[in-house]
Design a protein around this motif. Structure first.
Motif, mmCIF file in Angstrom:
data_model
loop_
_atom_site.group_PDB
_atom_site.id
_atom_site.type_symbol
_atom_site.label_atom_id
_atom_site.label_comp_id
_atom_site.label_asym_id
_atom_site.label_seq_id
_atom_site.Cartn_x
_atom_site.Cartn_y
_atom_site.Cartn_z
ATOM 1 N N ALA A 45 0.779 -1.327 0.132
ATOM 2 C CA ALA A 45 -0.053 -0.029 -0.131
ATOM 3 C C ALA A 45 0.684 1.315 -0.078
ATOM 4 O O ALA A 45 0.394 2.304 -0.541
ATOM 5 N N GLU A 46 2.015 1.128 0.759
ATOM 6 C CA GLU A 46 2.894 2.433 0.762
ATOM 7 C C GLU A 46 3.297 2.762 -0.661
ATOM 8 O O GLU A 46 3.707 3.821 -0.985
ATOM 9 N N HIS A 47 3.198 1.845 -1.486
ATOM 10 C CA HIS A 47 3.832 2.050 -2.921
ATOM 11 C C HIS A 47 2.824 2.818 -3.488
ATOM 12 O O HIS A 47 3.003 3.828 -4.440
ATOM 13 N N TYR A 48 1.502 2.570 -3.323
ATOM 14 C CA TYR A 48 0.596 3.466 -3.793
ATOM 15 C C TYR A 48 0.589 4.665 -3.410
ATOM 16 O O TYR A 48 0.048 5.765 -3.815
ATOM 17 N N ARG A 49 0.617 4.901 -2.116
ATOM 18 C CA ARG A 49 0.565 6.082 -1.104
ATOM 19 C C ARG A 49 1.279 6.976 -1.717
ATOM 20 O O ARG A 49 1.309 8.227 -1.368
ATOM 21 N N PHE A 51 2.107 7.773 -4.518
ATOM 22 C CA PHE A 51 1.675 8.581 -5.572
ATOM 23 C C PHE A 51 0.505 8.955 -5.197
ATOM 24 O O PHE A 51 -0.708 9.240 -6.148
ATOM 25 N N GLY A 52 0.145 9.337 -4.103
ATOM 26 C CA GLY A 52 -1.511 9.658 -3.675
ATOM 27 C C GLY A 52 -2.259 8.592 -3.726
ATOM 28 O O GLY A 52 -3.452 9.129 -3.671
ATOM 29 N N GLY A 53 -2.076 7.409 -3.712
ATOM 30 C CA GLY A 53 -2.914 6.409 -3.496
ATOM 31 C C GLY A 53 -3.816 6.198 -4.963
ATOM 32 O O GLY A 53 -4.564 5.431 -5.057
ATOM 33 N N VAL A 54 -2.917 6.675 -6.031
ATOM 34 C CA VAL A 54 -3.689 6.614 -7.381
ATOM 35 C C VAL A 54 -2.537 5.884 -8.270
ATOM 36 O O VAL A 54 -1.507 5.993 -8.399
ATOM 37 N N SER A 55 -3.226 4.737 -8.781
ATOM 38 C CA SER A 55 -2.565 3.741 -9.648
ATOM 39 C C SER A 55 -2.722 4.679 -10.999
ATOM 40 O O SER A 55 -3.820 5.305 -11.507
#
Length: 334
Positions: A45-49, A51-55
């Protein structure tokens, strides 16, 4: 055999979160039934967060749909996030669609990159009474519209290096368990064979004089389960030990800049290269390159005009229109 009367085009993709509150529910959808510990989900989840939680993948799907110019109405459904495939199949039915043609955002054959999408389509249809028939477009790993954008991106990346002739080309794709690779295609190992052919075609067009390697990225799951290797970071270590000083990393396993590209390559692999003193450039993905968009139209025409013998392919690893039921089965069922 006459022309096939398709009356809709369906884009089928993986899906991705579009805000911080979406991240964990999305990852729970991706990993449902696999017993992944909560702490592992929090790490990813930290990878997505970051980038603002946006894939990036949903925006890229929207851009691709906007770029298409088809004679068919277009729809879009995802495996793991909104718009969910089942909801889209229900919309197809409500709109009176009888026979849709599906394009999946993975060019390659394996359980996770092909069969699982076929299973998703079958499950969605089973859950929607009166659902239309849906056929999947063939693999396109060696289509000129896929190879040419990747090759041009490699050329552009090479031009950014201090000394082009000293460079090493490193092609990457999503790693999968070796058992999944072994069961891909009727003769096994079709996933790796297709990717190796894609890499060879891109290298031959972009820089035939340079050495190249096919490596893997984004592995997940239990460390006790064998996956395709080497990992891109381990390979960069190996190249540095060999005296290589410049690398171009080309994510040929991806049609656009998925999160695995912008995190695993633009963040982690780039940091590895910096630590090793390697000049590092990551090549672009096709995205909405006009040749890639034209490729999709050609693949639609190829299927619709069933009497035509035109098949756009540069390689020799075969592809086919309809997969047998025992092709690329889950490693757990193999």
């Amino acid at each position: 055999m006459g022309d096939v009367a398709y009356d809709a085009f369906l884009l089928v993709s993986f899906g991705g979160p579009e805000g911080q509150e979406d991240v964990l529910p999305f990852l729970e959808n991706v990993t449902r039934g696999r017993g992944i510990p909560r702490e592992r989900l929090e790490t990813v989840a930290e990878h997505y967060r970051h980038f603002g939680g946006v894939s990036p993948i949903n925006a890229q799907c929207r851009e691709l749909l906007q770029a298409l110019d088809l004679d068919l109405p277009v729809y879009w459904g995802n495996r793991n996030w909104h718009p969910f495939l089942e909801d889209t199949v229900r919309q197809l039915r409500d709109d009176g669609v009888q026979h849709a043609l599906a394009f999946v955002t993975s060019p390659f054959g394996s359980f996770s990159s092909c069969r699982q999408y076929l299973d998703d389509i079958a499950k969605a249809r089973a859950n929607v009474e009166g659902a239309p028939q849906i056929d999947k477009i063939r693999h396109y790993h060696d289509h000129p519209g896929y190879i040419a954008p990747h090759a041009d991106a490699v050329r552009a990346a090479l031009a950014q290096l201090p000394s082009r002739m000293a460079a090493r080309l490193v092609f990457t794709a999503h790693s999968i368990p070796t058992a999944m690779n072994d069961s891909s295609g009727p003769d096994g190992k079709r996933y790796e064979a297709q990717l190796r052919e894609t890499a060879a075609l891109v290298a031959a067009e972009a820089a035939p004089e340079l050495p190249w390697d096919l490596v893997w990225q984004s592995r997940s799951g239990s460390p006790h389960v064998p996956w395709l290797e080497p990992d891109v970071n381990a390979h960069l270590e190996h190249l540095a030990e060999q005296g290589v000083t410049e690398v171009v990393v080309s994510p040929i396993g991806f049609i656009s800049d998925h999160l695995e590209v912008v995190w695993d390559l633009d963040e982690e692999a780039r940091a590895t290269a910096a630590r090793l003193g390697l000049a590092y450039v990551r090549a672009a993905t096709p995205g909405t390159d006009p040749r890639f968009v034209a490729m999709i139209r050609q693949l639609v025409d190829e299927r619709v005009l069933a009497h035509s013998n035109v098949r756009h392919a540069l390689g020799t690893v075969p592809t086919w229109d309809f997969c047998p039921a025992d092709c690329c089965v889950s490693p757990k069922r193999a």
